[in-house]
Design an enzyme around this catalytic site. Sequence first.
Site, PDB file in Angstrom:
ATOM      1  CE  LYS A   1      18.679 -16.029  19.479  1.00 33.15           C
ATOM      2  NZ  LYS A   1      19.109 -14.657  19.489  1.00 33.15           N
TER       3      LYS A   1
ATOM      4  NE  ARG B   1      17.182   0.249  25.009  1.00 33.95           N
ATOM      5  CZ  ARG B   1      17.275  -1.066  25.137  1.00 33.95           C
ATOM      6  NH1 ARG B   1      17.309  -1.601  26.335  1.00 33.95           N
ATOM      7  NH2 ARG B   1      17.349  -1.848  24.086  1.00 33.95           N
TER       8      ARG B   1
ATOM      9  CB  SER C   1      15.429  -7.585  28.829  1.00 33.43           C
ATOM     10  OG  SER C   1      14.185  -7.020  28.525  1.00 33.43           O
TER      11      SER C   1
END
Length: 162
Positions: free
Chosen positions: A58, A107, A144
Amino acid sequence: MGKDFGVTPPPRGRGWGKGAVLFPGSFDPFTLGHADIVKRALGLFDSVLIAVGYNEQKSSWMPVEERVATIKKLYADEPRVSVESYTGLTADFAVAHGVAVIVRGVRTMADYEYEIQMADVNRQLSGIETILLPASSQLTSLSSSLVRELSRFGHDVSEYLP
Ligand code: ADP
């Protein structure tokens, strides 16, 4: 008295000492949210090993060497934090480094569902336990991927980075 609840104690730390915790992630890039988890983990453990995961198949936004170098620089004055890259299974990396506990941040409910699955897999694979720290309220929307997206459109992202 002395009832056996069938609890298997987690493997004790080797090499890094029993007070070490592993913080694995992509950190592409390392944000204030990640820094908050590191700070809080240092309050709970003797040392934090930040493990920057990469997958050769990736492509990433920032090369893994750059991610490691950036994080190392951030913690240059904090001997209790170390940074390494890894590929493959997090559980294997943890065992190889003698770390018995993983820390991750949560989160949202989506994070939670993913994290409890990963935690269960890692525990079944190697007896590694995972500690989940709830994100600090002012950082719950920071990711991110958000930083990457804003940066792609020319937005200044420095306020999200440590
Ligand atoms: P991965 O690609 O393995 O999910 P990330 O680099 O995206 O790794 O995140 C690493 C860990 O940090 C994850 O547990 C993630 O939930 C947590 N994390 C990311 N952003 C925040 C934040 N703003 N607050 C708290 N935890 C966070």
